[in-house]
Write a protein that holds these residues in place. Structure first.
Motif, PDB file in Angstrom:
ATOM      1  N   HIS A  32      -1.114   2.219  19.520  1.00 20.05           N
ATOM      2  CA  HIS A  32      -2.296   2.140  18.652  1.00 20.05           C
ATOM      3  C   HIS A  32      -2.494   3.530  18.061  1.00 20.05           C
ATOM      4  CE1 HIS A  32      -6.886   1.204  18.133  1.00 20.05           C
ATOM      5  NE2 HIS A  32      -6.266   1.392  16.991  1.00 20.05           N
ATOM      6  N   PRO A  33      -2.051   3.767  16.846  1.00 18.59           N
ATOM      7  CA  PRO A  33      -2.122   5.113  16.253  1.00 18.59           C
ATOM      8  C   PRO A  33      -3.541   5.660  16.217  1.00 18.59           C
ATOM      9  CG  PRO A  33      -0.757   3.659  14.926  1.00 18.59           C
ATOM     10  CD  PRO A  33      -1.419   2.797  15.945  1.00 18.59           C
ATOM     11  N   GLY A  34      -3.665   6.954  16.345  1.00 17.44           N
ATOM     12  CA  GLY A  34      -4.967   7.600  16.284  1.00 17.44           C
ATOM     13  C   GLY A  34      -5.542   7.595  14.888  1.00 17.44           C
ATOM     14  N   PRO A  35      -6.807   7.988  14.749  1.00 17.95           N
ATOM     15  CA  PRO A  35      -7.453   7.970  13.428  1.00 17.95           C
ATOM     16  C   PRO A  35      -6.837   8.961  12.463  1.00 17.95           C
ATOM     17  CG  PRO A  35      -8.850   9.051  15.059  1.00 17.95           C
ATOM     18  CD  PRO A  35      -7.712   8.455  15.815  1.00 17.95           C
ATOM     19  N   VAL A  36      -6.763   8.568  11.197  1.00 17.30           N
ATOM     20  CA  VAL A  36      -6.268   9.420  10.124  1.00 17.30           C
ATOM     21  C   VAL A  36      -7.474   9.971   9.369  1.00 17.30           C
ATOM     22  CG1 VAL A  36      -4.945   9.511   7.981  1.00 17.30           C
ATOM     23  CG2 VAL A  36      -4.130   8.112   9.897  1.00 17.30           C
ATOM     24  N   PHE A  37      -7.660  11.293   9.407  1.00 21.15           N
ATOM     25  CA  PHE A  37      -8.852  11.917   8.851  1.00 21.15           C
ATOM     26  C   PHE A  37      -8.646  12.448   7.428  1.00 21.15           C
ATOM     27  CE2 PHE A  37      -9.427  12.374  13.463  1.00 21.15           C
ATOM     28  CZ  PHE A  37     -10.667  11.772  13.604  1.00 21.15           C
ATOM     29  N   ALA A  38      -7.516  12.181   6.816  1.00 16.47           N
ATOM     30  CA  ALA A  38      -7.194  12.764   5.515  1.00 16.47           C
ATOM     31  C   ALA A  38      -8.159  12.306   4.423  1.00 16.47           C
ATOM     32  CB  ALA A  38      -5.773  12.398   5.117  1.00 16.47           C
ATOM     33  N   ALA A  39      -8.618  13.253   3.623  1.00 15.26           N
ATOM     34  CA  ALA A  39      -9.390  12.920   2.426  1.00 15.26           C
ATOM     35  C   ALA A  39      -8.471  12.665   1.243  1.00 15.26           C
ATOM     36  CB  ALA A  39     -10.368  14.038   2.092  1.00 15.26           C
ATOM     37  N   HIS A  40      -7.286  13.313   1.247  1.00 12.34           N
ATOM     38  CA  HIS A  40      -6.310  13.060   0.196  1.00 12.34           C
ATOM     39  C   HIS A  40      -4.918  13.027   0.821  1.00 12.34           C
ATOM     40  CE1 HIS A  40      -6.862  17.508   0.297  1.00 12.34           C
ATOM     41  NE2 HIS A  40      -5.542  17.493   0.262  1.00 12.34           N
ATOM     42  N   PHE A  41      -3.969  12.483   0.064  1.00 14.30           N
ATOM     43  CA  PHE A  41      -2.612  12.265   0.540  1.00 14.30           C
ATOM     44  C   PHE A  41      -1.635  12.865  -0.477  1.00 14.30           C
ATOM     45  CE2 PHE A  41      -5.415   9.039   2.137  1.00 14.30           C
ATOM     46  CZ  PHE A  41      -5.011   8.809   3.441  1.00 14.30           C
ATOM     47  N   HIS A  42      -0.434  13.205  -0.034  1.00 11.39           N
ATOM     48  CA  HIS A  42       0.593  13.671  -0.968  1.00 11.39           C
ATOM     49  C   HIS A  42       0.815  12.595  -2.022  1.00 11.39           C
ATOM     50  CE1 HIS A  42       1.658  17.328   1.101  1.00 11.39           C
ATOM     51  NE2 HIS A  42       1.806  16.680   2.247  1.00 11.39           N
ATOM     52  N   LEU A  43       0.747  12.985  -3.295  1.00 15.72           N
ATOM     53  CA  LEU A  43       0.820  11.995  -4.366  1.00 15.72           C
ATOM     54  C   LEU A  43       1.493  12.583  -5.603  1.00 15.72           C
ATOM     55  CD1 LEU A  43      -0.164   9.028  -4.786  1.00 15.72           C
ATOM     56  CD2 LEU A  43      -2.138  10.003  -5.968  1.00 15.72           C
ATOM     57  N   PRO A  44       2.768  12.942  -5.509  1.00 14.37           N
ATOM     58  CA  PRO A  44       3.464  13.444  -6.701  1.00 14.37           C
ATOM     59  C   PRO A  44       3.754  12.317  -7.684  1.00 14.37           C
ATOM     60  CG  PRO A  44       4.990  13.237  -4.862  1.00 14.37           C
ATOM     61  CD  PRO A  44       3.633  12.938  -4.307  1.00 14.37           C
ATOM     62  N   GLY A  45       3.773  12.665  -8.954  1.00 18.46           N
ATOM     63  CA  GLY A  45       4.156  11.689  -9.970  1.00 18.46           C
ATOM     64  C   GLY A  45       3.120  10.612 -10.193  1.00 18.46           C
ATOM     65  N   ASP A  46       3.597   9.400 -10.509  1.00 13.73           N
ATOM     66  CA  ASP A  46       2.702   8.278 -10.795  1.00 13.73           C
ATOM     67  C   ASP A  46       1.928   7.867  -9.551  1.00 13.73           C
ATOM     68  OD1 ASP A  46       3.634   8.236 -13.374  1.00 13.73           O
ATOM     69  OD2 ASP A  46       5.164   6.700 -12.970  1.00 13.73           O
TER      70      ASP A  46
END
Length: 382
Positions: A32-46
């Motif tokens: 059961h993966p732990g919580p992901v606290f990211a506000a943004h994610f890697h998003l190159p390009g489209d």
């Protein structure tokens, strides 16, 4: 549909609850993966892929939404679940995303005490608000021309029950959508989508998570277009669950079946004892054979809930009773593993007597809880 999904549709409630929403196993990764606290994610390009920005989607939400969907509609892949910051955020998302100025909505007159505030806001936006009680399927009488029917069954705090299937069929015949507040029943108590509703909405703050430490709501729906509007509303107002809350909720769902069965059984035992007390009036619990809602509740519910309501003769008697309790906390909300009770009239929003008590039965030993309640009744007598 995959074989795994088919198996989940046939599984028992306990098996489904402990496995709901878990990802496929990956060697050396958490089950059961732990919580992901990211506000943004890697998003190159489209802008492609599931995760771009934290207000739109989050991997921790995804697992929880999958889990709730598996409980609300086992084995079905044509439903979608969206989680929200609270039950009221979920309720508001459905109402304000589906209604427009000039529409009419039917609300229960005996539902959750914040609904009148919601109704007033809807009227300010030019939406006609009609109300009728839950009991006796009274909302049928005000359905004509409505865009949306909102059902709360069992109702909070009066515990009336309506025939969801009958109301849903009547609403659809008139071109109306149907939403059911499933908070008190939980998905293990009833499945509104199977009874014909378009939306099942709930406060996960209550019995779904069960520990009184998470504010959460969700909407599960079977119409893709309607759910897209709900999702758009969530994005516009930012009514999103925190990752930690979502993770705690998902973790708590694993014990839902054990908690629900224990709490429901104890609630029935307590209600049966309270029937014998002469100072109590208006006792309601849908699981009691002589409860006015028992017949229809038995037809559409698999479990009757953990809430018992009753009235003591006066406000003073009710307050003495609450003060005398030792195993029951004087607190609002319901569904937690620790029993709670409160005099509902103190909030001012429910049309109930001054001595009306809403009691939420927890996971204590049934004999201990019953003994505590009876002792408090004796000690609070005039």
């Amino acid at each position: 549909m995959s074989d795994a999904t088919k198996d989940e549709g046939r599984a028992g409630d306990g098996t489904r609850a402990v496995r709901a929403g878990l990802p496929e196993p990956v060697k050396h990764e958490p089950t059961h993966p732990g919580p992901v606290f990211a506000a943004h994610f890697h998003l190159p390009g489209d802008v492609t892929g599931p995760y771009a920005y934290g207000r739109d989607d989050n991997p921790t939400w995804t697992l929880l939404e999958r889990a709730v969907g598996e409980l609300e509609a086992p084995g079905r892949e044509d439903v979608e679940t969206l989680v929200f910051a609270s039950g009221m955020a979920a309720i508001s998302a459905v109402l304000f995303s589906q209604l427009r100025s000039g529409d009419a909505v039917v609300l229960p007159s005996d539902g959750y005490q914040v609904l009148p505030m919601v109704g007033a806001q809807l009227e300010a936006y030019g939406i006609e608000v009609r109300t009728a009680p839950t009991g006796g399927d009274a909302q049928l009488d005000v359905l004509d021309g409505a865009r949306l029917l909102w059902i709360e069954s069992p109702s909070n705090p009066g515990l009336d029950v309506c025939d969801i299937r009958r109301l849903a069929e009547a609403a659809h015949a008139r071109g109306a959508l149907v939403a059911v507040d499933n908070t008190l029943a939980t998905p293990l108590g009833q499945r509104p989508l199977e009874l014909g509703a378009d939306f099942s909405v709930a406060s996960g703050t209550k019995q779904l998570t069960g520990h009184g430490d998470v504010l959460l709501g969700y909407v599960t729906g079977r119409d893709a277009e309607a759910m897209a509007a709900v999702r758009r509303w969530r994005k516009i107002v930012g009514a999103i669950s925190g990752p930690m809350e979502a993770w705690l909720a998902h973790r708590s769902i694993a014990t839902l079946q054990m908690r629900v069965d224990r709490q429901n059984a104890t609630a029935l035992a307590l209600a049966e004892v309270l029937r014998q007390r002469p100072e109590i009036s208006g006792l309601r619990y849908p699981g009691l054979p002589d409860d006015p809602s028992h017949k229809i509740a038995t037809q559409q519910m698999r479990r009757y809930g953990c809430v018992v309501s009753f009235t003591l003769p006066t406000r003073a008697r009710a307050e003495r009773f609450l003060e005398a309790l030792r195993l029951v906390e004087d607190a609002t909300s319901f569904g937690g593993v620790r029993s709670t009770a409160e005099r509902r009239r103190r909030w001012g929003g429910d049309a109930v007597p001054e001595g009306f008590i809403r009691m939420s039965v927890g996971a204590e030993d049934p004999e201990d809880l019953v003994t505590d309640v009876l002792r408090a009744l004796d000690e609070s007598a005039d």
